[in-house]
Design a protein around this motif. Structure first.
Motif: not given
Length: 336
Positions: A8-16
């Motif tokens: 979920m943290l990786r998705y957050h970074v990719i989204d940013q």
């Protein structure tokens, strides 16, 4: 850290990154961005693989996460959102994913209770806020971790964790159980928990070797002016690959230890192996023979001994003799 939370943290970074109007990101840039985020927020210095990032992108596009990210791959070999205003945080997450996330947070909080590892707790709070999550702190966790009663060792968790994050050498005033108190200057690499006791693994500047002092024997600690020995850093999984417990003996390379167990114990260690290297050698009607590839240390001998008459070491001969000696001494204690 739980794998679901890492994802979920990786998705957050990719989204940013994909929402950025200042630059575009390819796979390598996304890997670097995730690496930087994990290090700054969690103190984890490890870059995700190219395969992991590509899988994350496909999963974000698939709809399986409760949203369908409009990600495209441009001619410049960069990823971008075809809908500039899209964000994974502007769509509601599926309830089952929220519950998994809450459970992961609950496990992290068990490890960081009583204000230890404050930065990790703070990062969790910030993540909840950034994802607009409303977490009921009164809800009972679904998974409980064994609580360590080793309070003296836990006292140093946050300070040593911060030294590892900042790559600072530290000087410890150390009081072993069977030796004189002394000062130790080390470059701490990671913290390891074994059998409800905490250890710091690092490079001893004076003895020039890897050591793992127990944190409950530390009475004072301060940052050292000596340079951090980054070139001596080791990989945890590789270093402890053939170790049972915490003690790594330089004069005891890994050897194959075979042992037989009675049927009931065999069922137990099939589901919970003594060591990751455990392998089945032979299954008989009355006993089952297994083997492990480990270095000979105090911990593995006493692990075998803990099974009593249900386990018998078969080879190599020197380990058999050590087990016999321990068994005899144990029996003699009950004759006193």
């Amino acid at each position: 850290m739980a794998q679901n939370l890492k994802a979920m943290l990786r998705y957050h970074v990719i989204d940013q990154c994909l929402r950025s109007k200042e630059r575009q990101y390819g796979v390598e840039e996304l890997r670097e961005a995730v690496c930087v985020y994990f290090y700054e927020e969690m103190g984890i210095r490890k870059k995700p693989s190219r395969r992991t990032i590509l899988y994350d992108i496909e999963l974000m596009k698939s709809g399986k996460l409760g949203f369908t990210a409009p990600i495209e791959y441009g001619k410049e070999r960069k990823y971008y959102y075809t809908q500039p205003r899209f964000s994974i945080h502007h769509v509601p997450l599926q309830q089952n994913l929220l519950q998994e996330f809450y459970d992961a947070l609950a496990m992290v909080r068990q490890v960081t209770q009583n204000e230890r590892l404050f930065d990790i707790r703070n990062a969790m709070d910030k993540l909840e806020e950034s994802l607009n999550l409303e977490v009921n702190r009164l809800t009972e966790p679904r998974i409980y971790l064994e609580h360590s009663p080793n309070e003296p060792g836990q006292f140093w968790l946050d300070q040593i964790y911060q030294a590892i994050r900042k790559e600072s050498a530290i000087t410890l005033y150390y009081e072993p159980f069977q030796d004189d108190a002394r000062h130790i200057t080390i470059s701490p690499f990671f913290i390891k928990e074994y059998n409800n006791r905490w250890y710091v693994v690092g490079w001893d500047h004076r003895e020039e070797r890897i050591i793992n002092p127990a944190m409950d024997r530390i009475t004072r600690m301060q940052i050292s002016l000596q340079p951090y020995q980054i070139d001596r850093k080791i990989d945890h999984n590789e270093y402890f690959k053939n170790v049972y417990g915490i003690t790594v003996l330089e004069d005891s390379p890994p050897c194959r230890i075979t042992f037989e167990v009675r049927p009931l114990l065999s069922k137990y260690i099939q589901t919970k192996p003594i060591h990751p290297t455990q392998m089945l050698v032979e299954a008989k009607s009355d006993v089952t023979v297994y083997a492990v590839d480990v270095g000979l240390n105090y911990e593995i001998l006493h692990r075998f001994l803990s099974f009593g008459a249900d386990l018998k070491v078969l080879s190599p001969p020197d380990v058999v003799e050590k087990m016999k000696d321990l068994a005899i001494k144990t029996a003699e204690r009950y004759k006193e």
